[in-house]
Design a protein around this motif. Structure first.
Motif, short mmCIF file in Angstrom:
data_model
loop_
_atom_site.label_atom_id
_atom_site.label_comp_id
_atom_site.label_asym_id
_atom_site.label_seq_id
_atom_site.Cartn_x
_atom_site.Cartn_y
_atom_site.Cartn_z
N ASN A 145 6.39 76.68 49.13
CA ASN A 145 7.39 76.20 50.09
C ASN A 145 8.04 77.34 50.86
O ASN A 145 9.16 77.21 51.35
N ASN A 146 7.36 78.44 50.98
CA ASN A 146 7.97 79.62 51.58
C ASN A 146 7.21 80.08 52.81
O ASN A 146 6.02 80.42 52.74
N GLN A 147 7.88 80.09 53.92
CA GLN A 147 7.28 80.57 55.16
C GLN A 147 6.88 82.04 55.05
O GLN A 147 5.91 82.47 55.66
N VAL A 148 7.63 82.80 54.23
CA VAL A 148 7.31 84.21 54.06
C VAL A 148 5.89 84.39 53.54
O VAL A 148 5.15 85.27 53.99
N PHE A 149 5.49 83.54 52.60
CA PHE A 149 4.15 83.65 52.06
C PHE A 149 3.10 83.34 53.12
O PHE A 149 2.05 83.99 53.20
N LEU A 150 3.38 82.35 53.96
CA LEU A 150 2.43 82.04 55.03
C LEU A 150 2.35 83.19 56.03
O LEU A 150 1.27 83.48 56.56
N ASP A 151 3.47 83.86 56.26
CA ASP A 151 3.44 85.05 57.11
C ASP A 151 2.60 86.16 56.46
O ASP A 151 1.88 86.90 57.15
N PHE A 152 2.70 86.26 55.14
CA PHE A 152 1.89 87.23 54.39
C PHE A 152 0.40 86.92 54.58
O PHE A 152 -0.41 87.81 54.83
N LEU A 153 0.04 85.64 54.49
CA LEU A 153 -1.35 85.25 54.68
C LEU A 153 -1.82 85.55 56.11
O LEU A 153 -2.96 85.99 56.32
N ALA A 154 -0.94 85.32 57.06
CA ALA A 154 -1.30 85.59 58.45
C ALA A 154 -1.58 87.08 58.66
O ALA A 154 -2.53 87.46 59.37
N GLN A 155 -0.78 87.94 58.02
CA GLN A 155 -1.03 89.38 58.11
C GLN A 155 -2.36 89.74 57.46
O GLN A 155 -3.14 90.54 58.00
N LEU A 156 -2.63 89.14 56.30
CA LEU A 156 -3.91 89.40 55.63
C LEU A 156 -5.08 89.02 56.54
O LEU A 156 -6.08 89.72 56.63
N ARG A 157 -4.93 87.87 57.19
CA ARG A 157 -5.98 87.40 58.09
C ARG A 157 -6.19 88.39 59.23
O ARG A 157 -7.32 88.74 59.58
N GLY A 158 -5.08 88.86 59.82
CA GLY A 158 -5.19 89.81 60.92
C GLY A 158 -5.89 91.09 60.51
O GLY A 158 -6.77 91.59 61.23
N TYR A 159 -5.54 91.62 59.35
CA TYR A 159 -6.18 92.85 58.87
C TYR A 159 -7.64 92.59 58.49
O TYR A 159 -8.50 93.46 58.66
N TYR A 160 -7.90 91.41 57.95
CA TYR A 160 -9.29 91.06 57.60
C TYR A 160 -10.18 91.10 58.85
O TYR A 160 -11.29 91.65 58.81
N LEU A 161 -9.68 90.53 59.94
CA LEU A 161 -10.48 90.48 61.17
C LEU A 161 -10.69 91.87 61.78
O LEU A 161 -11.65 92.08 62.54
N GLU A 162 -9.81 92.82 61.44
CA GLU A 162 -9.92 94.17 62.00
C GLU A 162 -10.36 95.20 60.96
O GLU A 162 -10.22 96.41 61.18
N ARG A 163 -10.91 94.75 59.85
CA ARG A 163 -11.14 95.68 58.73
C ARG A 163 -12.25 96.69 58.98
O ARG A 163 -12.35 97.68 58.25
N GLU A 164 -13.06 96.47 59.98
CA GLU A 164 -14.07 97.49 60.31
C GLU A 164 -13.41 98.74 60.86
O GLU A 164 -13.95 99.84 60.75
N ASN A 165 -12.23 98.56 61.44
CA ASN A 165 -11.52 99.70 62.03
C ASN A 165 -10.26 100.08 61.27
O ASN A 165 -9.81 101.23 61.35
N THR A 166 -9.69 99.11 60.54
CA THR A 166 -8.45 99.36 59.83
C THR A 166 -8.64 99.06 58.35
O THR A 166 -8.97 97.94 57.98
N PRO A 167 -8.44 100.05 57.47
CA PRO A 167 -8.67 99.83 56.03
C PRO A 167 -7.76 98.72 55.48
O PRO A 167 -6.58 98.63 55.85
N ILE A 168 -8.31 97.88 54.61
CA ILE A 168 -7.54 96.84 53.92
C ILE A 168 -8.34 96.43 52.68
O ILE A 168 -9.41 96.98 52.42
N PHE A 169 -7.86 95.48 51.94
CA PHE A 169 -8.52 95.08 50.70
C PHE A 169 -9.99 94.71 50.92
O PHE A 169 -10.33 94.02 51.89
N HIS A 170 -10.82 95.14 50.00
CA HIS A 170 -12.25 94.81 50.03
C HIS A 170 -12.45 93.31 49.85
O HIS A 170 -13.24 92.68 50.57
#
Length: 527
Positions: free
Chosen positions: A154-179
């Protein structure tokens, strides 16, 4: 330490008898983690998610740096805003690697301690800059595992966290993030979003549409249950027929991990003592008795089921249609109620149709529905008549059918076919419930159930009765039904069966009739 069957939390093969997860873990690693997938393990309550994650984290640690978190350990206040969440998240990462031994992990721990100061007064952007730097610094790929993501539902903060993960996932060839990122919980991410933003425009938009579909079966097959029982038998020498017991447990549970362990626990700790010997407890009759005990105890899993059905009325209505009326509902996971039922573990797909996921759940649901209608006329009449039906500890099913037929024709004989088609079987089940309650059990055989026919299996003090409930659709169909019941009796090694026919033919002959079909006796009640 003597191993035992565990139903109270995560299982450990050194302490508990359990199905070995080696093949499952290897498959998850190969198909998902090694391929850099982000995914969610969604299963019902007590489906072995945490046990699987612990075993997976241990295996992955051989090749990766693994951060395993549990959102249940986050205080609610930590989800109030991005600043509090970010600070708490970094702290939990630091704790997760607190026993670091390798130089790489020690270096990551130092970075995390520095990050705690950086994110103390900032938000999600800085958090992910820190996480990216962490992954870039590590000499090995970094895996993030989060259990109990429902805790943030029930927390918008967590959904914002997921959105950030998604953004980094899409750019992970250029920006390091979780494997790879692995989330686990009952709710899938789409429904976390739904709970926060129920308006139609946003209902199916998710910040987690990058997730790979998790296809690994987490239920236990009969052959897997056999391997667990073999280990138990090596230690305890019960003399059980391992294959028979494993198949019987599977028939009741369809491999639902908690239910498998609960039956075994009851046989090992309760019935073996109550019945005097392990050998007597570890039998087909013992499994039946264990199921009855579990249903009486009403474990938290069943309480959770009742709560969800109270919350989602459409889901409840669907389940009642399946149980009472044999309604055939095409399986379509996009339909909201079906999706919820699958997510909670109540429903499954069977031959293209929606089905209750296992026999114990169906018995629990049936008991729940029956209890809610214990004040009904049918239930009350069954309770009043019940004193007649048990003779010398044996249930007189012939008399049960006879008395129900009399009751039905007296009270409901003038109702039209639509009423009887929708309510007839329900009325019989209500009538039967107080007769066997506390001593026996009954369940509906899912393989034979449809809008025209339902087979009820009654267990009473070790004796089984097969009762077919069917809607009259002409003589030819009736004869075919008699033959089907005969075949079913042969399968169950029974010489006698029962048939309750709801007949709308104006020229019908109501009452009880005994016939012989292929050497089997069928007692038919026509109402």
């Amino acid at each position: 330490m003597t191993r035992y069957f565990n139903t109270e939390g995560a299982c450990n093969p050194k302490e508990h008898y359990m199905v070995r997860l080696d093949e499952r873990i290897a498959k998850i690693k190969k198909l998902f983690v090694d391929r850099k997938k982000y995914f969610v393990i969604n299963r019902g309550r007590q489906y072995g998610k945490t046990t699987t994650l612990k075993a997976l984290a241990k295996e992955l640690a051989k090749d990766y740096v693994v951060f395993a978190l549990d959102f249940q350990k986050f205080e609610t206040a930590n989800f109030e805003n991005a600043r509090k969440f970010s600070k708490s998240f970094v702290k939990k990462l630091s704790i997760a690697i607190s026993d670091a031994e390798s130089e790489n992990e020690k270096e990551l721990q130092k970075l995390l301690l520095d990050f705690q100061n950086k994110v103390s007064d900032t938000g999600m952007d800085v958090l992910f800059e820190c996480l990216s730097s962490l992954c870039d610094t590590s000499s090995r790929p970094v895996i993030l595992i989060i259990d109990e993501v429902d805790s943030a539902s029930n927390n918008q903060v967590f959904l914002d966290f997921l959105a950030q993960l998604r953004g980094y996932y899409l750019e992970r060839e250029n920006t390091p993030i979780f494997h790879s990122v692995i989330l686990a919980g009952v709710y899938d991410i789409k429904n976390l979003k739904l709970k926060l933003r129920p308006d139609a425009e946003h209902m199916y938009n998710s910040p987690w549409n990058i997730a790979a579909k998790f296809t690994v079966d987490m239920s236990f097959s009969a052959s897997q249950i056999i391997t667990m029982l073999e280990e138990y038998e090596t230690d305890n020498h019960t003399g059980m027929d391992i294959q028979l017991i494993a198949e019987e447990i599977y028939q009741y549970t369809s491999g639902y991990p908690y239910l498998v362990s609960a039956i075994c626990k009851c046989l090992d700790e309760e019935l073996s003592e109550e019945w005097g010997t392990f050998h007597k407890a570890w039998s087909k009759e013992g499994v039946t008795e264990a199921v009855k005990n579990i249903l009486k105890e009403n474990p938290p899993l069943f309480g959770s089921m009742a709560k969800q059905l109270d919350t989602y009325q459409d889901l409840r209505n669907m389940i009642e249609d399946i149980i009472y009326r044999g309604k055939r509902i095409p399986f379509s996971p996009e339909e909201k109620s079906i999706n919820l039922g699958i997510m909670f573990g109540f429903l499954k797909e069977a031959n293209g149709q929606v089905a209750i996921s296992n026999r114990i759940f169906e018995m629990c649901l049936l008991n729940m529905f029956m209890a809610e209608e214990s004040g009904s006329d049918a239930y009350t009449r069954g309770d009043i008549d019940s004193i007649q039906f048990v003779k010398g500890k044996r249930l007189d099913m012939d008399l049960v059918l006879k008395k129900f037929a009399e009751y039905f024709n007296d009270v409901y004989g003038d109702n039209d076919w639509k009423f009887v088609e929708s309510q007839g079987r329900k009325l019989f089940l209500l009538y039967l419930k107080p007769i066997i309650n506390g001593t026996g059990n009954y369940y509906i055989e899912a393989q034979t159930r449809d809008a025209r026919r339902t087979d009820v299996i009654v267990d009473y003090l070790g004796e089984q009765f097969i009762v077919e409930l069917k809607i009259w659709h002409g003589n030819e169909y009736n004869e075919r039904g008699e033959q089907q019941l005969t075949d079913y009796l042969e399968y169950y090694h029974k010489e006698k069966g029962y048939m309750l026919s709801f007949n709308f033919n104006k020229n019908k002959t109501i009452g009880i009739n005994e016939i012989q079909v292929d050497g089997k006796t069928i007692v038919e009640a026509v109402v």
